[in-house]
Design an enzyme around this catalytic site. Structure first.
Site, PDB file in Angstrom:
ATOM      1  N   GLY A  45     -26.516 -23.053  -9.526  1.00  0.00           N
ATOM      2  CA  GLY A  45     -26.812 -24.017  -8.465  1.00  0.00           C
ATOM      3  C   GLY A  45     -25.686 -24.047  -7.456  1.00  0.00           C
ATOM      4  CD  GLN A  50     -20.886 -26.446  -4.940  1.00  0.00           C
ATOM      5  OE1 GLN A  50     -22.106 -26.393  -5.091  1.00  0.00           O
ATOM      6  NE2 GLN A  50     -20.045 -26.041  -5.878  1.00  0.00           N
ATOM      7  CB  CYS A  94     -18.450 -27.396 -10.565  1.00  0.00           C
ATOM      8  SG  CYS A  94     -18.745 -27.637  -8.812  1.00  0.00           S
ATOM      9  CG  LEU A  95     -20.537 -21.727  -8.632  1.00  0.00           C
ATOM     10  CD1 LEU A  95     -21.548 -21.137  -7.663  1.00  0.00           C
ATOM     11  CD2 LEU A  95     -19.990 -20.654  -9.561  1.00  0.00           C
ATOM     12  CG  HIS A 136     -23.624 -30.252 -11.051  1.00  0.00           C
ATOM     13  ND1 HIS A 136     -22.593 -30.160 -11.956  1.00  0.00           N
ATOM     14  CD2 HIS A 136     -23.177 -29.617  -9.930  1.00  0.00           C
ATOM     15  CE1 HIS A 136     -21.579 -29.516 -11.401  1.00  0.00           C
ATOM     16  NE2 HIS A 136     -21.908 -29.168 -10.181  1.00  0.00           N
ATOM     17  CD  GLU A 137     -25.677 -27.574  -7.735  1.00  0.00           C
ATOM     18  OE1 GLU A 137     -24.996 -27.711  -6.704  1.00  0.00           O
ATOM     19  OE2 GLU A 137     -25.238 -27.028  -8.764  1.00  0.00           O
ATOM     20  CG  HIS A 140     -21.933 -30.615  -5.339  1.00  0.00           C
ATOM     21  ND1 HIS A 140     -20.560 -30.613  -5.280  1.00  0.00           N
ATOM     22  CD2 HIS A 140     -22.258 -29.806  -6.387  1.00  0.00           C
ATOM     23  CE1 HIS A 140     -20.080 -29.844  -6.261  1.00  0.00           C
ATOM     24  NE2 HIS A 140     -21.092 -29.349  -6.951  1.00  0.00           N
TER      25      HIS A 140
END
Ligand SMILES: [Zn+2]
Length: 172
Positions: A45, A50, A94-95, A136-137, A140
């Site tokens: 995701g 991000q 997380c990226l 989670h996304e 963000h």
């Protein structure tokens, strides 16, 4: 085209993202770039903040089975319209916080409404990893990271590691 992923701490990861008013070609291209960036990472995701764009857009694909067909989803203005009382705990990553993982508890099932890349409104119920990932996304888009669910000690420890990582990257 792949885009660079912001690493925590970064003020842009703490901001509220703005609703998307119309699906321009540039926004469709951004969604394609985000999928490419997510798959290359690799990740399941990615949210627009991000990659430094403060707009309400996320992409995800939580198909994990080897050899299964991919299922890329592009969600503009995603909204959780219902959440189960039942909770589920997953080890999240997380990226924007590379190589750090921690258990986070969230509703096990959520109903989500969004606008897809064709401009159509869609609504679907997600469970399992998909439910965790979509929540989670969406977090963000509200300037919230998974480490915000952890205690202050653990959060500060991870943040210090990321500051160090960024310093090393800047030198390299
Ligand atoms: Zn993330």
């Amino acid at each position: 085209m792949k885009r660079p992923i912001l690493i925590h701490p970064d003020p842009r990861l703490k901001k509220m993202a703005a609703p998307v008013a119309d699906l321009s070609d540039a926004r469709r291209e951004l969604a394609r770039d985000m999928l490419e960036t997510m798959y290359a990472a690799p990740g399941i995701g990615l949210a627009a903040p991000q990659v430094g764009v403060l707009e309400r857009l996320i992409v995800l694909d939580c198909v994990k089975e080897e050899g299964a067909a991919p299922r890329p989803l592009v969600m503009f203005n995603p909204e959780v319209t219902a959440a189960s009382d039942k909770l589920n705990t997953y080890e999240e990553g997380c990226l924007s916080i590379p190589e750090q993982y921690a258990d986070v508890t969230r509703p096990a099932e959520v109903q989500v409404r969004w606008i897809d890349q064709t401009g159509a409104e869609r609504e679907e119920e997600f469970g399992g990893l998909w439910a965790t990932c979509v929540q989670h996304e969406i977090d963000h888009l509200n300037g919230k990271l998974f480490i915000d669910y952890l205690g202050p000690m653990k959060r500060q420890m991870i943040t210090r590691k990321m500051v160090k990582l960024k310093r090393e990257k800047a030198k390299a």
